[in-house]
Design a protein around this motif. Structure first.
Motif, PDB file in Angstrom:
ATOM      1  N   ILE A 159       1.788 -33.169 -21.061  1.00 32.94           N
ATOM      2  CA  ILE A 159       1.781 -31.527 -20.889  1.00 32.94           C
ATOM      3  C   ILE A 159       0.849 -31.010 -20.173  1.00 32.94           C
ATOM      4  N   MET A 162       2.460 -31.149 -16.755  1.00 38.42           N
ATOM      5  CA  MET A 162       3.241 -30.188 -16.558  1.00 38.42           C
ATOM      6  C   MET A 162       2.807 -28.791 -16.312  1.00 38.42           C
ATOM      7  N   LEU A 163       1.750 -28.499 -16.891  1.00 39.78           N
ATOM      8  CA  LEU A 163       1.028 -27.442 -16.834  1.00 39.78           C
ATOM      9  C   LEU A 163       0.015 -27.428 -15.518  1.00 39.78           C
ATOM     10  N   ILE A 169      -2.164 -23.356 -24.709  1.00 40.14           N
ATOM     11  CA  ILE A 169      -1.491 -24.167 -25.406  1.00 40.14           C
ATOM     12  C   ILE A 169      -1.672 -23.602 -27.035  1.00 40.14           C
ATOM     13  N   ASN A 230       1.699 -20.738 -22.996  1.00 41.06           N
ATOM     14  CA  ASN A 230       2.262 -21.705 -22.105  1.00 41.06           C
ATOM     15  C   ASN A 230       3.169 -23.151 -22.422  1.00 41.06           C
ATOM     16  N   ALA A 231       2.504 -23.550 -23.581  1.00 41.02           N
ATOM     17  CA  ALA A 231       2.980 -24.714 -24.246  1.00 41.02           C
ATOM     18  C   ALA A 231       2.866 -25.080 -25.602  1.00 41.02           C
ATOM     19  N   VAL A 233       2.281 -28.044 -28.497  1.00 41.80           N
ATOM     20  CA  VAL A 233       2.039 -29.514 -28.503  1.00 41.80           C
ATOM     21  C   VAL A 233       2.189 -29.716 -30.013  1.00 41.80           C
ATOM     22  N   ILE A 256       8.121 -21.431 -22.265  1.00 37.50           N
ATOM     23  CA  ILE A 256       7.291 -22.233 -22.890  1.00 37.50           C
ATOM     24  C   ILE A 256       7.553 -23.499 -22.760  1.00 37.50           C
ATOM     25  N   ILE A 257       6.589 -24.544 -22.655  1.00 42.98           N
ATOM     26  CA  ILE A 257       7.036 -25.977 -22.786  1.00 42.98           C
ATOM     27  C   ILE A 257       6.809 -26.584 -24.045  1.00 42.98           C
ATOM     28  N   VAL A 258       7.677 -27.292 -24.917  1.00 48.11           N
ATOM     29  CA  VAL A 258       7.564 -27.716 -25.868  1.00 48.11           C
ATOM     30  C   VAL A 258       7.704 -29.260 -25.916  1.00 48.11           C
ATOM     31  N   GLY A 259       6.673 -30.092 -26.629  1.00 45.56           N
ATOM     32  CA  GLY A 259       6.568 -31.410 -26.798  1.00 45.56           C
ATOM     33  C   GLY A 259       6.390 -31.824 -28.232  1.00 45.56           C
ATOM     34  N   LYS A 277      10.771 -30.793 -23.584  1.00 45.50           N
ATOM     35  CA  LYS A 277      10.255 -31.138 -22.121  1.00 45.50           C
ATOM     36  C   LYS A 277       9.760 -32.512 -22.215  1.00 45.50           C
TER      37      LYS A 277
END
Length: 330
Positions: A159, A162-163, A169, A230-231, A233, A256-259, A277
């Motif tokens: 992540i 990616m950022l 986060i 932004n993400a 976690v 928004i990135i999701v992991g 992602k």
């Protein structure tokens, strides 16, 4: 006089025959008992932390498939601890009273595992820890699992990449006090220490479930954090999927990135679609099979290593199908 001797001799003969028959019957009983004991199946108790958790459900399926290989000699009895140490303690005591030959144990709580481990060890029953560490690892006969800290590091590093090394986060953690929650958080922090421009806006527990992960995310999206995140976690895929649903409902999927962690089949399909992602593969099938193999060795008195570690793996979108294939139990 001769007649008396004849009578006495006959009585002695009858008594001798009776004793021989009696001894013969006793011998038959001993032989039959020995045969019965030899044919009796060994029993292994399998204490799952919570079978409703998707990862553990996959692991249980693998265990049951592997256990069928030994069904003529060993019976495996599965019980569900429902993430409750008191329930697991009662289950352990029940297995001890039944004098099972080995126990496979996935604790629901690290600290809560102490009295459970102590009771089993005091009873002299081989104890195979799986997936989640107990408080006193040295007391286990062996342990099958993965380096949980590493899973947090792999996820956070992906992540962070990616950022581009900067951004905000939020962290959705597992049950507080549960060993994977502690270890994954530690791994995430290890990576964050290298990225001062990545800020943690909020953290909360999603209790390992999709519904709770969604509820936590919905609350953040209703707060003043909404346009700053932004993400996400998440400590497992179930909570990541819940958060993803909340983000999608809010129309912010492209922002928004999701992991998550585990690389469960549904998560892998979402990865293929580009919605999730990143995820980190934890080998549920491998851990389940290895746990049964270790229990069989313990029952047979064979030597075991102190631990059997199966590495975590970062899953990229283009390899999702390969990891989906690994859920096929052979």
């Amino acid at each position: 006089m001769n007649f008396k001797r004849l009578i006495i001799g006959a009585l002695i003969l009858i008594l001798s025959v009776t004793l021989l028959i009696g001894c013969g019957k006793g011998s038959d009983k001993v032989v039959n008992n020995t045969k019965s004991t030899a044919n009796k199946k060994k029993v292994v108790g399998v204490m799952m932390a919570d079978i409703s958790a998707q990862f553990q459900a996959h692991m249980a399926d693998a265990m049951k498939a592997e256990a069928k290989k030994y069904e003529n000699e060993i019976e495996f009895v599965f019980v569900d601890g429902k993430f409750d140490s008191n329930i697991q303690l009662a289950q352990a005591e029940n297995f001890i009273s039944q004098k099972v030959d080995a126990i496979i144990f996935i604790p629901g709580d690290k600290e809560g595992s102490k009295p459970i481990v102590d009771r089993i060890v005091q009873a002299g029953i081989p104890l195979i820890g799986v997936n989640t560490k107990v408080a006193e690892m040295e007391k286990l006969t062996t342990y099958v699992g993965s380096d949980t800290v590493k899973s947090g590091e792999i996820l956070m590093q992906a992540i962070a990449d990616m950022l581009g090394g900067k951004g905000n986060i939020v962290e959705i953690q597992g049950w507080y006090g549960h060993e994977p929650q502690i270890e994954r958080h530690k791994g995430i922090q290890n990576v964050l220490s290298k990225y001062p421009n990545i800020k943690v806006l909020a953290e909360n527990t999603g209790k390992w479930t999709r519904a709770e992960g969604m509820a936590v995310m919905e609350n953040w999206l209703k707060s003043d954090l909404k346009d700053k995140i932004n993400a996400v976690v998440a400590h497992n895929d179930e909570m990541a999927i819940g958060a993803l649903k909340a983000i999608e409902d809010a129309g912010m999927l492209d922002k928004i990135i999701v992991g998550g962690i585990d690389a469960e089949p549904e998560a892998l399909n979402l990865l293929k679609q580009g919605k999730l992602k990143v995820t980190v593969f934890q080998d549920a099938i491998g851990q389940g099979k290895a746990a049964i193999e270790c229990a069989v060795k313990a029952v047979k008195g064979e030597k075991l290593e102190k631990e059997y570690m199966i590495p975590y793996e970062l899953v990229k979108q283009q390899y999702a199908d390969q990891y989906l294939a690994r859920y096929e139990i052979k």
